[in-house]
Scaffold this active site. Sequence first.
Site: not given
Ligand SMILES: C=C(C(=O)O)c1ccccc1
Length: 366
Positions: A97, A178, A181, A230, A238, A324-325
């Site tokens: 990624q 990426h 997010n 993605r 964020n 993921g988790r």
């Molecule tokens: C790369 C992250 C994302 O895509 O949210 C990320 C970064 C830090 C903590 C959780 C996730």
Amino acid sequence: MTSLFDPIKLGHVELSNRIAMAPLTRNRSPGAVPNDLNVTYYEQRASAGLLISEGTPISQQGQGYAQVPGLYLPESIEGWKRVTAAVHGAGGRIAAQLWHVGRISHNSLQPNGDQPVAPSAIRAKSKTFIINDDGTGGFVDTSEPRALALDEIPSILEDYRRAARAAIDAGFDAVEIHGANGYLIDQFLRSSSNSRSDAYGGSIENRTRFAIEAVDTIVKEIGAERTGIRISPVTPANDVSDPDPQPLFNLLVEKLAVYDLAFIHVIEGATGGDRDNLPFDWAAMKAAYRAKGGKAVWMVNNGYDRATAMDAVASGRADMVSFGRLFIANPDLVARLKADAPLNAPNRATFYGGGAEGYTDYPKLA
Ligand SMILES: C=C(C(=O)O)c1ccccc1
């Protein structure tokens, strides 16, 4: 009827099943260099149809969290070669990624302690993970960013190109751009973080420009069959938002459709959270992509379990599902889902930073 456990062709590679490990930041690569522990972690999970690496910064400017692995130092590329060799040795496939965090960073992580860069000088109400002087890790407020000048954008695109080439040289089967997010590409897409008045701001045509230029640059370097992206149309992660995400993301995927990409990876809802209270027509976005000739594997994510993942693939709504988790706590998740076996619960306390505990010590099925 198609099953979650059927093989699938993704770009130029054949995957053994339709289960992907979602990118997971774990903050366990000091100096941005993948290490032996990282090799073990990915190798343990190689039964996934596709592993997608944790976010991997394309440059130091693109780094926003402590101890994440990069793709911009020679020693990092050597470290990734060991990861990809181990995954391939275990019969797996892995994508890198490619990540530029934009404003989700801290001065202490930036070259020369500079401000993080972003489409606009709009600070995110968010936090990032740094290592304090005493060696302890902790989350701190993200720093005030500066707006990128127009003439800086080509150099960031060049960083994407260089990192994509490095990923293939390091043995990755593909890259995932990426674009989700609330990181740099998403910051250009959403109006909450992009107040530019030049060709990269304002209209949805302009706000999709940077994403498409990044895709175009990478496709030209390594080929569309090795390239995925993605996206997260409605996540508030964020501190990004947009008042009208449907036309914005329908346009984005329509523009992506002209590239014969390997996969489109969609986070449905709030990342790792609410799926149902963020109105968005997921089927309409996919239909807009397919109507323009887009043929990429459609991968969905966010809170899927065995039943909903099997249904998503059997119904044709998705081609693959990423977890993921569940992969954090179940290295053999594919076998467990196949057998409908009990799943280990992930321990949130060890998600970020640290060593083997909560990383490589989760048990496989007896
Ligand atoms: C790369 C992250 C994302 O895509 O949210 C990320 C970064 C830090 C903590 C959780 C996730």
